[in-house]
Each structure stands twice: as C-alpha cells, then as structure tokens.
Design an enzyme around this catalytic site. Sequence first.
Site, mmCIF file in Angstrom:
data_model
loop_
_atom_site.group_PDB
_atom_site.id
_atom_site.type_symbol
_atom_site.label_atom_id
_atom_site.label_comp_id
_atom_site.label_asym_id
_atom_site.label_seq_id
_atom_site.Cartn_x
_atom_site.Cartn_y
_atom_site.Cartn_z
ATOM 1 N N ILE A 95 0.867 -1.180 0.000
ATOM 2 C CA ILE A 95 0.000 0.000 0.000
ATOM 3 C C ILE A 95 0.902 1.228 0.000
ATOM 4 O O ILE A 95 1.851 1.303 0.767
ATOM 5 C CB ILE A 95 -0.995 -0.036 1.184
ATOM 6 N N GLU A 96 0.636 2.148 -0.915
ATOM 7 C CA GLU A 96 1.524 3.307 -1.053
ATOM 8 C C GLU A 96 0.893 4.563 -0.484
ATOM 9 O O GLU A 96 -0.315 4.636 -0.304
ATOM 10 C CB GLU A 96 1.912 3.517 -2.515
ATOM 11 N N GLY A 97 1.742 5.525 -0.175
ATOM 12 C CA GLY A 97 1.259 6.818 0.276
ATOM 13 C C GLY A 97 1.043 6.919 1.776
ATOM 14 O O GLY A 97 0.330 7.803 2.244
#
Length: 98
Positions: A50-52
């Site tokens: 999961i990015e950000g």
Amino acid sequence: SSLAYLRNFPFDKIKIDQSFVRDILVRKDCQAIVRAVVGMAKSMEMITIIEGIETAEQKDAATKFGCDEGQGYLFSKPMPESRINHFLKERQSVSHAA
C-alpha cells in the site's frame, strides 16, 4: 487497471494506490476497496503493497486490513540510489539499539 492482467501475467505483488490511503481512516468505501484487494491478493497468494502512508494511523489501518508492505513518507522520502545503502544501515543500527 484491468483485472484481466492478474490472470494473464505472473504477478506476485499488488500495489494499492495512495488515493485509497488518504481517506482510509474516514471513508468506508476506501476501507472496503483495500479489504477487497487484500482479500483477492491473499487468495491468489500475492503480496499487497500500500503506497502513500504518511502517518502512523494510516500504517496501523493498512496493517489492520491485512496489507503486507507499505511505502510512503512515514518510512522515508524519496532518495537517490547512492544513499539507499547508508539509509538501510542507519535504520538497522537504530532497530538493533531499541
């Protein structure tokens, strides 16, 4: 992207876009999408990234929903390749000291 790609190519990881992370703490639709992607990935024996992630609360939510890995400013800002080894050594010595 099209789900057909998951069938046609030998992926081993699925990345969840940062647009779902921004509101993961307050929007039920973002939470539902993250849960669904994680569930699909697990059933296909894939890792989820999961990015950000920018806050500890976002990280905790991603962990709660079953994400395997995360990226974002909480962990590090982007850096040139030449600094990565030094960065990892610094983090390793900090984690051993704790």
